[in-house]
Every structure is written in structure tokens, then in C-alpha cells.
Design an enzyme around this catalytic site. Structure first.
Site, PDB file in Angstrom:
ATOM      1  N   GLY A 104      74.873  -5.850  41.388  1.00 23.50           N
ATOM      2  CA  GLY A 104      73.772  -5.817  40.412  1.00 23.50           C
ATOM      3  C   GLY A 104      73.391  -7.235  40.009  1.00 23.50           C
ATOM      4  N   GLY A 124      70.000  -8.119  38.460  1.00 23.69           N
ATOM      5  CA  GLY A 124      69.597  -7.337  37.281  1.00 23.69           C
ATOM      6  C   GLY A 124      69.631  -8.115  35.968  1.00 23.69           C
ATOM      7  N   ARG A 159      70.210  -5.258  46.455  1.00 25.89           N
ATOM      8  CA  ARG A 159      69.417  -4.930  47.656  1.00 25.89           C
ATOM      9  C   ARG A 159      68.338  -5.957  47.987  1.00 25.89           C
ATOM     10  NH1 ARG A 159      67.538   0.741  45.605  1.00 25.89           N
ATOM     11  NH2 ARG A 159      67.224  -0.703  43.889  1.00 25.89           N
ATOM     12  N   LYS A 177      68.298   1.904  15.410  1.00 29.96           N
ATOM     13  CA  LYS A 177      67.277   0.954  15.864  1.00 29.96           C
ATOM     14  C   LYS A 177      66.127   0.947  14.868  1.00 29.96           C
ATOM     15  CE  LYS A 177      68.628   0.733  20.562  1.00 29.96           C
ATOM     16  NZ  LYS A 177      69.258  -0.549  20.815  1.00 29.96           N
ATOM     17  N   LYS A 218      68.781  -6.952  11.415  1.00 26.51           N
ATOM     18  CA  LYS A 218      69.810  -6.964  12.450  1.00 26.51           C
ATOM     19  C   LYS A 218      71.079  -7.457  11.781  1.00 26.51           C
ATOM     20  CE  LYS A 218      71.726  -7.671  16.646  1.00 26.51           C
ATOM     21  NZ  LYS A 218      72.143  -6.564  17.490  1.00 26.51           N
ATOM     22  N   ASP A 256      83.733  -3.239  26.515  1.00 20.13           N
ATOM     23  CA  ASP A 256      83.041  -2.881  25.285  1.00 20.13           C
ATOM     24  C   ASP A 256      82.759  -4.237  24.643  1.00 20.13           C
ATOM     25  OD1 ASP A 256      82.544  -2.516  22.507  1.00 20.13           O
ATOM     26  OD2 ASP A 256      83.301  -0.472  22.691  1.00 20.13           O
ATOM     27  N   HIS A 257      81.528  -4.687  24.716  1.00 23.41           N
ATOM     28  CA  HIS A 257      81.296  -6.091  24.374  1.00 23.41           C
ATOM     29  C   HIS A 257      81.564  -6.394  22.897  1.00 23.41           C
ATOM     30  CE1 HIS A 257      77.225  -4.895  23.062  1.00 23.41           C
ATOM     31  NE2 HIS A 257      77.154  -6.046  22.419  1.00 23.41           N
ATOM     32  N   LYS A 278      71.726 -11.644  34.624  1.00 25.91           N
ATOM     33  CA  LYS A 278      70.911 -12.802  34.265  1.00 25.91           C
ATOM     34  C   LYS A 278      71.134 -13.233  32.813  1.00 25.91           C
ATOM     35  CE  LYS A 278      66.921 -11.675  35.446  1.00 25.91           C
ATOM     36  NZ  LYS A 278      65.594 -11.235  35.665  1.00 25.91           N
ATOM     37  N   ASP A 284      73.456  -2.732  50.014  1.00 25.87           N
ATOM     38  CA  ASP A 284      73.094  -1.448  49.410  1.00 25.87           C
ATOM     39  C   ASP A 284      74.422  -0.730  49.201  1.00 25.87           C
ATOM     40  OD1 ASP A 284      72.473   1.124  48.768  1.00 25.87           O
ATOM     41  OD2 ASP A 284      70.796   1.276  50.173  1.00 25.87           O
ATOM     42  N   HIS A 343      81.364   1.225  20.481  1.00 22.63           N
ATOM     43  CA  HIS A 343      81.558   0.086  19.574  1.00 22.63           C
ATOM     44  C   HIS A 343      82.049   0.515  18.180  1.00 22.63           C
ATOM     45  CE1 HIS A 343      79.343  -1.613  22.804  1.00 22.63           C
ATOM     46  NE2 HIS A 343      78.133  -1.315  22.360  1.00 22.63           N
TER      47      HIS A 343
HETATM   48  N1  LIG Z   1      71.067  -5.104  30.248  1.00 25.82           N
HETATM   49  C1  LIG Z   1      71.851  -5.015  29.178  1.00 25.82           C
HETATM   50  O1  LIG Z   1      71.627  -5.657  28.124  1.00 25.82           O
HETATM   51  C2  LIG Z   1      73.046  -4.141  29.193  1.00 25.82           C
HETATM   52  C3  LIG Z   1      73.414  -3.440  30.320  1.00 25.82           C
HETATM   53  N2  LIG Z   1      74.537  -2.685  30.314  1.00 25.82           N
HETATM   54  C4  LIG Z   1      74.943  -1.953  31.514  1.00 25.82           C
HETATM   55  O2  LIG Z   1      75.006  -2.844  32.640  1.00 25.82           O
HETATM   56  C5  LIG Z   1      74.634  -2.181  33.832  1.00 25.82           C
HETATM   57  C6  LIG Z   1      73.478  -2.944  34.487  1.00 25.82           C
HETATM   58  O3  LIG Z   1      72.380  -2.951  33.593  1.00 25.82           O
HETATM   59  P1  LIG Z   1      71.086  -3.851  33.845  1.00 25.82           P
HETATM   60  O4  LIG Z   1      71.448  -5.158  34.415  1.00 25.82           O
HETATM   61  O5  LIG Z   1      70.321  -3.800  32.593  1.00 25.82           O
HETATM   62  O6  LIG Z   1      70.319  -3.009  34.965  1.00 25.82           O
HETATM   63  P2  LIG Z   1      69.111  -3.484  35.896  1.00 25.82           P
HETATM   64  O7  LIG Z   1      68.342  -2.254  36.209  1.00 25.82           O
HETATM   65  O8  LIG Z   1      68.432  -4.661  35.363  1.00 25.82           O
HETATM   66  O9  LIG Z   1      69.870  -3.950  37.209  1.00 25.82           O
HETATM   67  C7  LIG Z   1      70.410  -3.044  38.146  1.00 25.82           C
HETATM   68  C8  LIG Z   1      70.951  -3.821  39.328  1.00 25.82           C
HETATM   69  O10 LIG Z   1      71.442  -2.904  40.298  1.00 25.82           O
HETATM   70  C9  LIG Z   1      70.953  -3.279  41.591  1.00 25.82           C
HETATM   71  N3  LIG Z   1      70.909  -2.088  42.438  1.00 25.82           N
HETATM   72  C10 LIG Z   1      70.293  -0.914  42.177  1.00 25.82           C
HETATM   73  N4  LIG Z   1      70.514  -0.044  43.183  1.00 25.82           N
HETATM   74  C11 LIG Z   1      71.301  -0.677  44.086  1.00 25.82           C
HETATM   75  C12 LIG Z   1      71.889  -0.317  45.334  1.00 25.82           C
HETATM   76  N5  LIG Z   1      71.730   0.908  45.883  1.00 25.82           N
HETATM   77  N6  LIG Z   1      72.658  -1.218  45.969  1.00 25.82           N
HETATM   78  C13 LIG Z   1      72.846  -2.451  45.448  1.00 25.82           C
HETATM   79  N7  LIG Z   1      72.313  -2.847  44.279  1.00 25.82           N
HETATM   80  C14 LIG Z   1      71.555  -1.983  43.621  1.00 25.82           C
HETATM   81  C15 LIG Z   1      69.604  -3.881  41.296  1.00 25.82           C
HETATM   82  O11 LIG Z   1      69.203  -4.788  42.269  1.00 25.82           O
HETATM   83  P3  LIG Z   1      68.204  -4.495  43.489  1.00 25.82           P
HETATM   84  O12 LIG Z   1      67.047  -3.757  42.922  1.00 25.82           O
HETATM   85  O13 LIG Z   1      67.902  -5.866  43.993  1.00 25.82           O
HETATM   86  O14 LIG Z   1      69.005  -3.691  44.432  1.00 25.82           O
HETATM   87  C16 LIG Z   1      69.924  -4.677  40.029  1.00 25.82           C
HETATM   88  O15 LIG Z   1      70.508  -5.904  40.384  1.00 25.82           O
HETATM   89  C17 LIG Z   1      74.296  -0.739  33.402  1.00 25.82           C
HETATM   90  O16 LIG Z   1      75.438   0.035  33.528  1.00 25.82           O
HETATM   91  C18 LIG Z   1      73.945  -0.884  31.926  1.00 25.82           C
HETATM   92  O17 LIG Z   1      74.165   0.321  31.217  1.00 25.82           O
HETATM   93  C19 LIG Z   1      75.352  -2.611  29.208  1.00 25.82           C
HETATM   94  C20 LIG Z   1      75.043  -3.266  28.049  1.00 25.82           C
HETATM   95  C21 LIG Z   1      73.861  -4.058  27.929  1.00 25.82           C
HETATM   96  O1  LIG Z   2      75.794  -1.728  23.727  1.00 26.09           O
HETATM   97  C1  LIG Z   2      74.740  -1.898  23.142  1.00 26.09           C
HETATM   98  O2  LIG Z   2      74.683  -2.858  22.202  1.00 26.09           O
HETATM   99  C2  LIG Z   2      73.436  -3.388  21.788  1.00 26.09           C
HETATM  100  C3  LIG Z   2      73.707  -4.099  20.481  1.00 26.09           C
HETATM  101  O3  LIG Z   2      74.599  -5.140  20.725  1.00 26.09           O
HETATM  102  P1  LIG Z   2      74.655  -6.394  19.750  1.00 26.09           P
HETATM  103  O4  LIG Z   2      75.725  -7.235  20.320  1.00 26.09           O
HETATM  104  O5  LIG Z   2      73.302  -7.027  19.801  1.00 26.09           O
HETATM  105  O6  LIG Z   2      74.958  -5.854  18.395  1.00 26.09           O
HETATM  106  C4  LIG Z   2      72.384  -2.326  21.623  1.00 26.09           C
HETATM  107  O7  LIG Z   2      71.123  -2.929  21.390  1.00 26.09           O
HETATM  108  C5  LIG Z   2      72.299  -1.508  22.893  1.00 26.09           C
HETATM  109  O8  LIG Z   2      71.378  -0.434  22.706  1.00 26.09           O
HETATM  110  C6  LIG Z   2      73.634  -0.949  23.255  1.00 26.09           C
HETATM  111  O9  LIG Z   2      73.570  -0.390  24.565  1.00 26.09           O
END
Ligand SMILES: NC(=O)C1=CN([C@@H]2O[C@H](COP(=O)(O)OP(=O)(O)OC[C@H]3O[C@@H](n4cnc5c(N)ncnc54)[C@H](OP(=O)(O)O)[C@@H]3O)[C@@H](O)[C@H]2O)C=CC1
Ligand SMILES: O=C1O[C@H](COP(=O)(O)O)[C@@H](O)[C@H](O)[C@H]1O
Length: 493
Positions: free
Chosen positions: A16, A19, A49, A343, A348, A180-181, A23, A88, A243
Site C-alpha cells: 500500500g 496510499g 499496483r 466528528k 479537536k 492502535d495509533h 504518504k 498485485d 482507541h
Molecule cells: N489514511 C489514514 O489516515 C488511515 C488509514 N488507516 C488504515 O490504513 C490502511 C490503508 O489506508 P489508506 O492508505 O488510507 O488507503 P488508500 O486507499 O489510500 O491506499 C490503499 C493502498 O493499497 C494499494 N492497493 C490496493 N489494491 C491493491 C492490490 N490488489 N495489490 C497491491 N496494492 C493494492 C493501493 O495502491 P495501488 O492503487 O497503486 O495498487 C494503495 O497504495 C487501511 O486499512 C486503513 O483503514 C488507519 C488509520 C488512518
Molecule cells: O483511527 C482514527 O483516528 C482518527 C483520529 O485520530 P487522532 O490521532 O487525530 O485523534 C479519526 O479521525 C479516524 O476517523 C479514525 O479512523
């Protein structure tokens, strides 16, 4: 200077890698560890991918850390350790290519066969990745192997069990790091220290002296870009199951006999076991749900949840939850632990307020109702610190007023950089310290508690929306406390 044994060596594979989480959180965390000398012998493989190259991947990584104070020299030295592998995860051929690259990098970067597999992907892929890592021999080299798993860990107890079985068929429990952050936040980690390093509090930390404990985690943002995920989750699964439960466990646990992962976890598990299960028919006596309607945040008009996107227009998903949790054990019988999170609330803020019982008679307040209880407030964010509210002499003898003793832990005060939660957790994982990750037993017990609440709510359609954006939630949440003679302490200050 970081001591040699605190500089873990590893190849870190991020599934990922293109994603949002990678980042926003993972690359900045790795960069800060690199800058502070905590990691030296390491390489990162980004897997996803998209047809990226090493060069385009490195540009993205550099871009993601651009807000951190940096020196160009460091940045290049950092990003040159990043390699991109198109993968993939549903295609088994991908794993062989990945394994070859890992082996190559292990030689070049002297990482001794240690591997972290970070699953920053949607949960439906967790099981399949774990299975394939084992099947294709990615766990077979010398050195340790660790699997980091993001939330959500299941949607309810049965799905969490199934997911756990899939992962456990490939990895042992001590190789699994469930993130669990909140457990990486400085002041959440401080709960234990404040409690167990101060004779002042520990003697009073029970139902003889504490009236109630309140944990608030309020957000002013709405669902932003995560509507699809959030609408299947809701505040209770998204925040309370993980949390909030973890904070309750840290506040209520007995002192562990030492600080090892096993002992700390075992004490938390006992608390989760002692939480009174809510009969679904009685859910309204213990829990309140809400969904935001339109309103104002910081002077700007914002829409209601149902107007955020077309697919939410009939949604009954809760964006707010408040609850009263009773812990039926010797220390806590009779003391409510109130939690609330939501929310589009006014601010905050994440805070814990420990309200002590009032003394039976106070000579210094004319009106008994004016008497201010002693409060211990643990400020988790945005301010980090502790405030103790005491009563002290007012202008004339015979009168008292509440005063604050405050300790602020914030970076700006000390000129130091408190590491972010993800940085701390990633570093802990590299060091093999799982204390601040959740054990399966904790996950299972939390789900079991939460599932009964959700079952109760399924019996009746909610009258949503029931709170305006920019407020602190539905009125029913105030009633939940007032019927016990309590009220929410403000979190705005
Ligand atoms: N974003 C956040 O703030 C938070 C996210 N999370 C958790 O972290 C995880 C990731 O979230 P997030 O980064 O937001 O998700 P995104 O949708 O931004 O990213 C998903 C990633 O998965 C990759 N991906 C999807 N399908 C495939 C595949 N078949 N094979 C390989 N790679 C694949 C995508 O890349 P590509 O399309 O290039 O394949 C991309 O890099 C989730 O479980 C989410 O619940 C938890 C707390 C906070
Ligand atoms: O896990 C999550 O946490 C955030 C809130 O995190 P914080 O560190 O900013 O307090 C929440 O926005 C998100 O919905 C949830 O998935």
C-alpha cells in the site's frame, strides 16, 4: 547518540506504498527515525499496483517529508534506500519477485534477514497477504519477521475472529503487531507513568475516592474523503472499539508486576474482561449515538453528514457515540467510565478527566453546589500535559476557589521534538517491543463488548441527525451523565 543495540536493522516492505497512510504517516516517521540516527542499516520496499519506478517512488517519498525540517544531503541518503516493486497482492507471482528483491537488498544493506511487512492496505487484503508471505517463503530466511496490521481489525467479533485465524495460520501471535495509533501518543503512554510513578495518585485511584472518569476524543473535521469506509464503520467501530477501550484499560488496570509486554497486556485484558456487558435491550441506559446535521465550525457553515455525498443521504451511521462503561471489579465497582467521541464537534481535543469525590463538608463554599471537585486532567491533544485542579483561598479568609496546577509537555516549551505516534510505534516494532500494540485477546474482548451495543441499536431506527455541527453532540449524552448527578467537563480550555 543512539546506542548500537537500539539501531535495528531490517528490510521494511510497505504494502500500500502509494496510499494515503504511507504518504502521510509512514514515510515521515521513517525519515524522522533516520534523521535522529535510530535507523541506519535499512531498506524500504514500496509495494502497490501502480506502475511506478524507483525514481518516481523516491520523488513521492521525498515529497511526503518535505514539511519536515531537512537537509538535502540527508534527504537523498534517505530516499536512496527506497525501492519500488509493482505488486498485485492477489497475484501469487508478485510474491516471488518481491522475495528476490528483498534478498538482494538484504545483502546490500546488511539487514541480517530481519523483515517487517507493513500492511497499509484495506483489511480485506490482510489475510491473503499473510498467507502468501508464508506460502512463497518470505518468512523463511534467518532473522526475525514481523507483520504490522492496520485497523480496522474486523467489523465485529465473528469477522475479527476469521481475520485473526487467517493471519495466525501464517504468523505467530508474537510476530503480529496490531496498530492502535493512540497507544503511540505521548500522553496515552504517560497514563501508566502518572499512575504508577506517583504515590500521590495511586492510593486514591479507586472507587473510594474517584467519582467518575471521562474520556473525550472530539474532532471538528467531518468524514472528509473517507465516507465510503466510515459509513460502514461509524464512530463506535472507528474509535470506541479500539482507541477509547484502550484508554479505559490503561486507566483502570492494576499495576503490572513489571513493564514487559506480557504483564502490561495481561493487566489490560483483566479490565476488558471485567467490563459489564450491556444487554442489547438496555442499550439506551448506557450508550447514546448521534449523527451530525448542518452547523458552523469556526465561523464557517458546514453541511450535515447526510449531505456530504450522495451515497450518505439515507445513512443511519452514527458519527458520535457516548457511553457509560462499568467495570465490575473490586477497585472500580460503582465508578462510571464515560467515553465520548464524534466528528464535527466544536473542537479537536482528546482529554481524560478524573473527577475525585467531593469531601463530605466544605467550609469554604457558601453554597454546597459551588464546591469544585478535585480534577486530574490528562491532556492528550492538541496540548500535551497534565492539569490538577485544587481549591485554594480566594480573596478573603473563609472562601475558596479552584486553581490549576499545570504541566505542559508540548514540544514548543522544551524545544524538543516529541515523536509522532506512528514514529514511536514503528520504532517499537523494529525493536521487537509489542507493549503498545494490541493483543488478539484485547481485540476480541473489545469487540464482544461493542457488538452488544450495536445489536441494541439495530433494534430501532435512530432519529438522525440529532446534533448540529459545531456543538458537543446530542443532548442525550448530557442526560446520560446527569441522571447519575454528573456532567461532562469542558474540553475546550
Ligand atoms: N489514511 C489514514 O489516515 C488511515 C488509514 N488507516 C488504515 O490504513 C490502511 C490503508 O489506508 P489508506 O492508505 O488510507 O488507503 P488508500 O486507499 O489510500 O491506499 C490503499 C493502498 O493499497 C494499494 N492497493 C490496493 N489494491 C491493491 C492490490 N490488489 N495489490 C497491491 N496494492 C493494492 C493501493 O495502491 P495501488 O492503487 O497503486 O495498487 C494503495 O497504495 C487501511 O486499512 C486503513 O483503514 C488507519 C488509520 C488512518
Ligand atoms: O483511527 C482514527 O483516528 C482518527 C483520529 O485520530 P487522532 O490521532 O487525530 O485523534 C479519526 O479521525 C479516524 O476517523 C479514525 O479512523
Amino acid at each position: 547518540m543512539v546506542e548500537e543495540q537500539l539501531k535495528p536493522k531490517a528490510v521494511i516492505v510497505i504494502f500500500g506504498a502509494t496510499g494515503d497512510l504511507a504518504k502521510r504517516k509512514l514515510y515521515p516517521s521513517l525519515y524522522r527515525m533516520f534523521r535522529s540516527g535510530k535507523i541506519e542499516d535499512f531498506a524500504v520496499i514500496g509495494a502497490a499496483r501502480r506502475p511506478w519506478t524507483n525514481e518516481s517512488y523516491r520523488e513521492n517519498v521525498e515529497q511526503s517529508v518535505k514539511n519536515i525540517d531537512m537537509r538535502d544531503k540527508d534527504l537523498q541518503a534517505f530516499s536512496s534506500r527506497f525501492f519500488y516493486q509493482p505488486v498485485d497482492v492477489t497475484n501469487s507471482a508478485s510474491y516471488q519477485d518481491l522475495n528476490s528483491l528483498i534478498q538482494e537488498l538484504e545483502e546490500d544493506f546488511h539487514t541480517e534477514g530481519n523483515r517487517v511487512f507493513y500492511l497499509a492496505m484495506a483489511p480485506e487484503f490482510f489475510g491473503i497477504i499473510a498467507k502468501n508471505l508464508k506460502l512463497h517463503g518470505l518468512k523463511d530466511s534467518a532473522g526475525w519477521k514481523r507483520l504490522v496490521i492496520e485497523k480496522p481489525f474486523g467489523h465485529d467479533l465473528p469477522s475479527a475472529k476469521q481475520l485473526n485465524e487467517e493471519i495466525r495460520s501464517a504468523f505467530d501471535e508474537d510476530q503480529i503487531y496490531r496498530i492502535d495509533h493512540y497507544l503511540g501518543k505521548e500522553m496515552v503512554q504517560n497514563i501508566e507513568v502518572i499512575r504508577f510513578a506517583n504515590g500521590l495518585f495511586e492510593h486514591l485511584w479507586n472507587n473510594r475516592f474517584i467519582s467518575n472518569i471521562q474520556i473525550t476524543s472530539s474532532e471538528s473535521l467531518g468524514v472528509e474523503e473517507r465516507a465510503r469506509y466510515y459509513d460502514h464503520s461509524g464512530a463506535t467501530r472507528d474509535m470506541a472499539q479500539n482507541h477509547m477501550m484502550q484508554m479505559v484499560a490503561l486507566l483502570a488496570m492494576e499495576p503490572p508486576i513489571n513493564l514487559t509486554t506480557e504483564e502490561v497486556r495481561s493487566e489490560k485484558i483483566k479490565v476488558l474482561r471485567a467490563m459489564r456487558s450491556v444487554n442489547p435491550e438496555d442499550v439506551d441506559a448506557y450508550f447514546v449515538r448521534g449523527q451530525y446535521g448542518p452547523g458552523q465550525i469556526a465561523g464557517s457553515e458546514v453541511t450535515g453528514y447526510r449531505e456530504e455525498t450522495e451515497e450518505l443521504q439515507d445513512s443511519d451511521t452514527e458519527t458520535y457515540v457516548a457511553g457509560k462503561i462499568m467495570i465490575d471489579n473490586y477497585r472500580w465497582a460503582g465508578v462510571p467510565f464515560y467515553i465520548r467521541t464524534g466528528k464535527r464537534l466544536a473542537v479537536k481535543s482528546t482529554k481524560i478527566v478524573v473527577e475525585f469525590q467531593n469531601i463530605p463538608m466544605n467550609l469554604y463554599y457558601e453554597n454546597k453546589d459551588d464546591q469544585h471537585p478535585n480534577l486530574l486532567v490528562i491532556n492528550i491533544q492538541p496540548e500535551e500535559g497534565v492539569t490538577l485542579y485544587l481549591n485554594a483561598k480566594k480573596d478573603k479568609v473563609g472562601h475558596a476557589e479552584p486553581i490549576k496546577l499545570s504541566y505542559r509537555n508540548n514540544l514548543t516549551d522544551h524545544g524538543i521534538n516529541t515523536p509522532e505516534a506512528y514514529e514511536k510505534l514503528l520504532y517499537d516494532c523494529l525493536l521487537g517491543d509489542a507493549t503498545n500494540f494490541t493483543h488478539w485477546d484485547e481485540v476480541a474482548l473489545s469487540w464482544s463488548f461493542i457488538d452488544s451495543i450495536l445489536a441494541g441499536w439495530r433494534m430501532k431506527r435512530p432519529a438522525f441527525p440529532n446534533y448540529a455541527s459545531g456543538t458537543m453532540g446530542p443532548d442525550a449524552a448530557n442526560k446520560l451523565l446527569s441522571k447519575n448527578g454528573h456532567h461532562w467537563w469542558p474540553v475546550e480550555e
